[in-house]
Scaffold this active site. Structure first.
Site, PDB file in Angstrom:
ATOM      1  N   ASP A 189       0.859  -1.176   0.000  1.00  9.95           N
ATOM      2  CA  ASP A 189       0.000   0.000   0.000  1.00  9.95           C
ATOM      3  C   ASP A 189       0.908   1.242   0.000  1.00  9.95           C
ATOM      4  O   ASP A 189       2.105   1.141   0.287  1.00  9.95           O
ATOM      5  CB  ASP A 189      -0.854  -0.062   1.277  1.00  9.95           C
ATOM      6  CG  ASP A 189      -1.701   1.177   1.497  1.00  9.95           C
ATOM      7  OD1 ASP A 189      -2.374   1.599   0.555  1.00  9.95           O
ATOM      8  OD2 ASP A 189      -1.685   1.707   2.623  1.00  9.95           O
TER       9      ASP A 189
ATOM     10  N   ASP B 160      -0.438   4.991   0.991  1.00  8.92           N
ATOM     11  CA  ASP B 160      -0.813   5.984   2.006  1.00  8.92           C
ATOM     12  C   ASP B 160      -0.852   5.393   3.411  1.00  8.92           C
ATOM     13  O   ASP B 160      -1.562   4.420   3.667  1.00  8.92           O
ATOM     14  CB  ASP B 160      -2.189   6.568   1.668  1.00  8.92           C
ATOM     15  CG  ASP B 160      -2.094   7.613   0.572  1.00  8.92           C
ATOM     16  OD1 ASP B 160      -1.504   8.674   0.833  1.00  8.92           O
ATOM     17  OD2 ASP B 160      -2.579   7.362  -0.546  1.00  8.92           O
TER      18      ASP B 160
ATOM     19  N   ASP C  11      -2.122  -0.963   5.845  1.00 11.22           N
ATOM     20  CA  ASP C  11      -2.552  -0.431   7.140  1.00 11.22           C
ATOM     21  C   ASP C  11      -4.059  -0.313   7.321  1.00 11.22           C
ATOM     22  O   ASP C  11      -4.532  -0.223   8.442  1.00 11.22           O
ATOM     23  CB  ASP C  11      -1.926   0.957   7.386  1.00 11.22           C
ATOM     24  CG  ASP C  11      -2.532   2.034   6.488  1.00 11.22           C
ATOM     25  OD1 ASP C  11      -2.835   1.736   5.309  1.00 11.22           O
ATOM     26  OD2 ASP C  11      -2.704   3.174   6.951  1.00 11.22           O
TER      27      ASP C  11
END
Length: 258
Positions: free
Chosen positions: A23, A25, A194
């Site tokens: 990922d 961000d 996250d």
């Protein structure tokens, strides 16, 4: 990318033994650029968090919630980029991880629920344009909003999604063709993430790194998905180095919440 033909899988071009999907961000960066824009230029943190919770517990699609967030931002796109370059910071361990991965021929593939022009601008800022351009990024795009003439006018831009899924970008579809390769062609697959945009990818790789204190851990524990936590990329680097060196297996590394 539904084919198992290795020529259709860009990360296999150099015949790597390991591929690292991640990922962007809040994983490669310390803050989530979309959350930051929503909180400071859009409808604010309270509505954003409410939307995230409804996705996490299956009440809404990520796509709908995310569109609502971004539609609350009317700031011209070039000004959004300017704001992000001043406020978003790189994970303290990512640069070292990036250079080590290049040394050992481990492609890093960024799978993002965000927008590619934002990611490219931030990576060029953090790593330099040449290094940023070397990374494969699979993400959503940005388009001029109907009735507007330019991204860079008030209310001028909107997100355009990578696919038709409820995620807007179903990351599992990108990883699965690699996972389904015959054993003699298949590299070891890692994923780091996250939050809610990572839910579709969570079950697809050999070892999942879930960021400490974030929503992805809640999902993994609820769904019994093996994982290990990380605070920053220095921890990921240490674990992946041990796996590459044969000191530990991916199964042994999936120790859950630490």
């Amino acid at each position: 990318m539904g084919s198992n033909d290795s020529s259709s899988l860009p990360a296999l071009a150099t015949n790597p033994k390991f591929v690292f999907f991640t990922d962007f961000d809040g994983t490669i960066t310390q803050q989530d650029s979309n959350d930051f824009m929503t909180d400071t230029l859009g409808f604010g943190p309270a509505l954003r968090k409410k939307g995230n919770e409804s996705v996490l517990f299956g009440h809404r699609d990520f796509r709908d919630s995310f569109s609502e967030m971004l539609d609350s931002i009317s700031t011209p796109f070039d000004q959004c980029i300017e704001t992000l370059l001043k406020n978003i910071t790189l994970d303290p361990g990512f640069k070292e991880f990036f250079h080590w991965a290049k040394e050992i021929n481990m492609p890093i593939v960024i799978l993002s629920g965000g927008m590619e022009p934002v990611i490219r601008a931030l990576l060029a800022h953090f790593l330099g344009k040449e290094e940023a351009d070397s990374l494969q990024i699979v993400s959503n795009q940005v388009a001029v909003r109907p009735g507007k003439k330019s991204l860079n006018e008030e209310g001028g831009w909107m997100i355009t999604y990578h696919d038709d899924s409820g995620f807007g970008h179903d990351k599992s579809l990108e990883i699965r063709p690699y996972a389904n390769l015959p054993a003699d062609q298949r590299p070891v697959l890692f994923y780091a993430g996250d939050g809610v945009s990572d839910l579709s990818a969570a079950k697809e790789t050999d070892l999942l790194f879930a960021k400490a204190g974030k929503d992805l851990i809640t999902y993994c524990e609820k769904e019994n998905v093996p994982f290990t936590t990380f605070h920053d990329f220095t921890e990921i680097l240490a674990v992946v180095k041990d796996i590459v060196a044969g000191k530990v297996t991916v199964k042994e590394a999936a120790v859950g919440r630490k």
